[in-house]
Write a protein that holds these residues in place. Structure first.
Motif, short mmCIF file in Angstrom:
data_model
loop_
_atom_site.label_atom_id
_atom_site.label_comp_id
_atom_site.label_asym_id
_atom_site.label_seq_id
_atom_site.Cartn_x
_atom_site.Cartn_y
_atom_site.Cartn_z
N HIS A 52 42.72 13.94 24.61
CA HIS A 52 43.21 15.29 24.90
C HIS A 52 43.55 15.43 26.38
N PHE A 53 44.56 16.24 26.65
CA PHE A 53 44.91 16.61 28.02
C PHE A 53 43.84 17.59 28.48
N SER A 54 43.26 17.36 29.64
CA SER A 54 42.14 18.17 30.11
C SER A 54 42.58 19.56 30.58
N ALA A 55 41.57 20.43 30.76
CA ALA A 55 41.83 21.76 31.31
C ALA A 55 42.44 21.62 32.71
N SER A 56 41.96 20.65 33.49
CA SER A 56 42.53 20.40 34.82
C SER A 56 44.00 20.01 34.71
N ILE B 145 41.99 28.86 29.10
CA ILE B 145 42.33 27.65 28.36
C ILE B 145 41.97 27.95 26.90
N ILE B 146 42.98 28.00 26.05
CA ILE B 146 42.77 28.34 24.64
C ILE B 146 42.41 27.11 23.83
N THR B 147 43.17 26.05 24.02
CA THR B 147 42.89 24.79 23.34
C THR B 147 43.49 23.65 24.14
N SER C 240 46.93 29.94 29.98
CA SER C 240 47.68 30.87 30.84
C SER C 240 46.88 31.07 32.12
N SER C 241 47.58 31.51 33.14
CA SER C 241 46.90 31.82 34.40
C SER C 241 47.82 32.65 35.28
#
Length: 145
Positions: free
Chosen positions: A55-59, A97-99, A136-137
């Motif tokens: 998975h692509f990380s939150a970062s 971060i939703i997913t 989103s941010s």
């Protein structure tokens, strides 16, 4: 020019518009540009430095949004025939971060420029894949120098 409907996917050209360099580039296509909005795409490769457990990380998602802002600034300077400036994230607000997307997913990142004054840009960013929201941010970026 991207604002006339042409998609820019030339990796070398796109990398010239942002300060990040491989292996830390998290955008691969500019699909739409206006003075107040940009849409980028990024297909997550398996060897990406910010991939964790398939998975692509939150970062990675945050960096993708920030690099889309940098791409907007870099392309704006390119249109004006000026060199792309270096900048940095000044603040991140309301990040959600939703997913986490998987390897191979195409991210579509939209950044709306809320304010751009004296090298400080306030934006609203969102990342989607296949029409589903991922993150989103609201962030503030600041040009160096």
């Amino acid at each position: 020019m991207a604002d006339s409907g042409n998609i820019i996917a030339d990796g070398e050209f796109l990398r010239s518009l942002i300060p990040q360099k491989d292996p830390f580039v998290m955008v691969d296509t500019l699909t739409k540009y206006t003075e107040s909005r940009i849409i980028s795409e990024f297909t997550i490769p398996s060897d990406n430095i910010l991939v964790e457990k398939e998975h692509f990380s939150a970062s990675g998602l945050i960096e993708n949004m920030a690099q889309t802002v940098a791409l907007h600034t870099g392309y704006k300077f390119y249109v004006k025939k000026l060199p792309a400036p270096v900048g940095y994230i000044g603040a991140i607000k309301k990040a959600e971060i939703i997913t986490l997307p998987q390897i191979g997913q195409k991210l579509v990142t939209t950044v709306e420029i809320l304010h751009d004054i004296m090298g400080v840009t306030l934006v609203q960013a969102r990342v989607e894949s296949g029409g589903s929201p991922l993150a989103s941010s609201e962030m503030k970026t600041i040009l160096a120098g």
